[in-house]
Write an enzyme that holds these catalytic residues in place. Structure first.
Site, PDB file in Angstrom:
ATOM      1  CB  SER A 185     -13.973  19.284  25.791  1.00 55.07           C
ATOM      2  OG  SER A 185     -13.264  19.744  24.670  1.00 55.07           O
TER       3      SER A 185
ATOM      4  CE1 TYR B  29     -14.394  14.501  23.330  1.00 55.16           C
ATOM      5  CE2 TYR B  29     -13.696  16.690  22.623  1.00 55.16           C
ATOM      6  CZ  TYR B  29     -13.666  15.658  23.547  1.00 55.16           C
ATOM      7  OH  TYR B  29     -12.906  15.785  24.691  1.00 55.16           O
TER       8      TYR B  29
HETATM    9  P1  NAD Z   1      -8.357   8.331  27.482  1.00 53.34           P
HETATM   10  O1  NAD Z   1      -8.734   7.752  26.163  1.00 53.34           O
HETATM   11  O2  NAD Z   1      -6.952   8.221  27.952  1.00 53.34           O
HETATM   12  O3  NAD Z   1      -9.293   7.710  28.620  1.00 53.34           O
HETATM   13  C1  NAD Z   1     -10.637   7.402  28.417  1.00 53.34           C
HETATM   14  C2  NAD Z   1     -10.933   6.121  29.182  1.00 53.34           C
HETATM   15  O4  NAD Z   1     -12.341   5.861  29.054  1.00 53.34           O
HETATM   16  C3  NAD Z   1     -10.203   4.894  28.636  1.00 53.34           C
HETATM   17  O5  NAD Z   1      -9.495   4.237  29.688  1.00 53.34           O
HETATM   18  C4  NAD Z   1     -11.315   4.017  28.081  1.00 53.34           C
HETATM   19  O6  NAD Z   1     -11.083   2.620  28.246  1.00 53.34           O
HETATM   20  C5  NAD Z   1     -12.492   4.472  28.911  1.00 53.34           C
HETATM   21  N1  NAD Z   1     -13.771   4.177  28.231  1.00 53.34           N
HETATM   22  C6  NAD Z   1     -14.055   4.304  26.910  1.00 53.34           C
HETATM   23  N2  NAD Z   1     -15.304   3.875  26.661  1.00 53.34           N
HETATM   24  C7  NAD Z   1     -15.823   3.495  27.852  1.00 53.34           C
HETATM   25  C8  NAD Z   1     -17.066   2.935  28.231  1.00 53.34           C
HETATM   26  N3  NAD Z   1     -18.040   2.719  27.332  1.00 53.34           N
HETATM   27  N4  NAD Z   1     -17.258   2.627  29.530  1.00 53.34           N
HETATM   28  C9  NAD Z   1     -16.266   2.845  30.441  1.00 53.34           C
HETATM   29  N5  NAD Z   1     -15.081   3.353  30.142  1.00 53.34           N
HETATM   30  C10 NAD Z   1     -14.845   3.675  28.857  1.00 53.34           C
HETATM   31  O7  NAD Z   1      -8.851   9.839  27.420  1.00 53.34           O
HETATM   32  P2  NAD Z   1      -8.423  11.138  28.226  1.00 53.34           P
HETATM   33  O8  NAD Z   1      -7.710  12.022  27.285  1.00 53.34           O
HETATM   34  O9  NAD Z   1      -7.804  10.797  29.526  1.00 53.34           O
HETATM   35  O10 NAD Z   1      -9.860  11.798  28.463  1.00 53.34           O
HETATM   36  C11 NAD Z   1     -10.613  11.694  29.646  1.00 53.34           C
HETATM   37  C12 NAD Z   1     -11.774  12.679  29.567  1.00 53.34           C
HETATM   38  O11 NAD Z   1     -11.277  14.006  29.388  1.00 53.34           O
HETATM   39  C13 NAD Z   1     -12.703  12.423  28.369  1.00 53.34           C
HETATM   40  O12 NAD Z   1     -14.034  12.729  28.742  1.00 53.34           O
HETATM   41  C14 NAD Z   1     -12.226  13.427  27.351  1.00 53.34           C
HETATM   42  O13 NAD Z   1     -13.213  13.741  26.419  1.00 53.34           O
HETATM   43  C15 NAD Z   1     -11.890  14.591  28.250  1.00 53.34           C
HETATM   44  N6  NAD Z   1     -10.988  15.591  27.669  1.00 53.34           N
HETATM   45  C16 NAD Z   1      -9.743  15.254  27.209  1.00 53.34           C
HETATM   46  C17 NAD Z   1      -8.938  16.256  26.695  1.00 53.34           C
HETATM   47  C18 NAD Z   1      -7.575  15.966  26.169  1.00 53.34           C
HETATM   48  O14 NAD Z   1      -6.941  16.902  25.660  1.00 53.34           O
HETATM   49  N7  NAD Z   1      -7.093  14.739  26.278  1.00 53.34           N
HETATM   50  C19 NAD Z   1      -9.374  17.570  26.639  1.00 53.34           C
HETATM   51  C20 NAD Z   1     -10.628  17.867  27.099  1.00 53.34           C
HETATM   52  C21 NAD Z   1     -11.422  16.876  27.624  1.00 53.34           C
END
Ligand code: NAD
Length: 274
Positions: A154, A167
């Site tokens: 991130s 985070y």
């Molecule tokens: P999201 O919440 O849509 O998806 C995360 C998924 O992880 C969910 O489906 C959830 O059920 C699953 N999850 C949670 N705990 C879990 C566990 N213990 N075991 C298995 N699965 C589990 O989030 P997103 O925005 O799609 O993010 C995906 C990745 O990208 C994450 O690592 C997040 O930190 C990273 N990220 C997101 C952004 C953003 O702007 N959304 C930016 C940078 C990084």
């Protein structure tokens, strides 16, 4: 060599954790459309199954498996299912991660009062939740003598974002782990294993919606406005914006790219703010 074939990922067996989520769900769909066989792993087993069914209905190859990335026996069970179906693991994408309100320091909840359990929860999900799958699926790669791992970092990893203490710390740890793991695999198991990370900029998803948009009006919060003003391309990312980088990192197009963290951020990291 046919240059187009550099990016061919047909037939690759790809495990994605957090694959029922917004960003990794889109990755799963796109990788299947590119001919890969995709294991959709998620804590939400129903959503994982539903996405795998959607991919199959569209002509792709996918299985949905419930997994908790924080429990090794759960990951080992998922590994057995994947090996039974695909016979190998070419790629692991460590996508499970996220933040939560209780671990966010703000006017409602000052840093001094943040509950240790919430800090720990977020750190574990984002750091341990990538280390354990790498132990389980990385071991398969070590035995195969080849593989590709992609961690999801991130912007918070390079310079911590305000409010999101745990985070930010966990994503910084992911960058460090990406480098550590790349060296460890090469020195101890195979020089045909690569570990890289993608650092997405700001994508409006469930984990950050409460920080970026007003829950009642849907208007950008002050933080949301700051993010957009600090992103030279002037918009949030869309899940499709990550696909090209993921395919590149998986493919032979990146066969000498190892231990790298690639920003996909509309220029956020490059902009000093003046
Ligand atoms: P999201 O919440 O849509 O998806 C995360 C998924 O992880 C969910 O489906 C959830 O059920 C699953 N999850 C949670 N705990 C879990 C566990 N213990 N075991 C298995 N699965 C589990 O989030 P997103 O925005 O799609 O993010 C995906 C990745 O990208 C994450 O690592 C997040 O930190 C990273 N990220 C997101 C952004 C953003 O702007 N959304 C930016 C940078 C990084």
């Amino acid at each position: 060599m046919e240059v187009r074939n550099l990016f061919d990922i047909k037939g690759k067996a790809i495990v994605i954790t957090g694959a029922a989520g917004v960003l990794c769900g889109e990755m799963a769909r796109a990788l299947a459309r590119a001919g890969a066989r995709v294991a959709v792993l998620d804590l939400n087993g129903e959503k994982a199954q539903a996405l795998a069914a959607e991919i199959r209905a569209a002509g792709g190859e996918a299985i949905g498996v419930m997994v908790n990335v924080l429990e090794k026996p759960s990951l080992e069970k998922a590994r057995d299912v994947v090996l039974e179906e695909f016979g190998k693991v070419d790629v692991l994408i460590n996508g499970a991660g996220g933040n939560k309100k209780e671990a966010t320091a703000d006017e409602r909840q000052p840093f001094f009062d943040l509950p240790p359990a919430a800090i720990q929860w977020v750190f574990d999900l984002n750091f341990i939740g990538s280390v354990l799958p790498t132990q389980v699926f990385g071991k398969v790669m070590a035995e195969q003598g080849e593989g590709v791992i992609i961690n999801i970092s991130s912007m918070a990893s390079y310079r911590p974002l305000t409010k999101t203490i745990s985070y930010s710390a966990a994503k910084a740890a992911i960058n460090n782990f990406t480098q550590w793991m790349a060296v460890h695999f090469n020195q101890n198991y195979s020089t045909n294993i690569r570990v890289n990370a993608i650092a997405p900029g700001f994508f409006l998803t469930e984990q950050n919606r409460f920080l970026l948009t007003d829950e009642k009006t849907g208007e950008p919060t002050t933080r949301g406005k700051q993010v957009l003003a600090h992103t030279p391309m002037g918009r949030y990312g869309t899940p499709e914006d990550l696909i090209g980088t993921v395919i590149w990192l998986i493919s032979d197009g990146a066969k000498f790219v190892n231990g790298a963290v690639i920003p996909v951020d509309g220029g956020f990291m490059a902009y000093a703010g003046v």
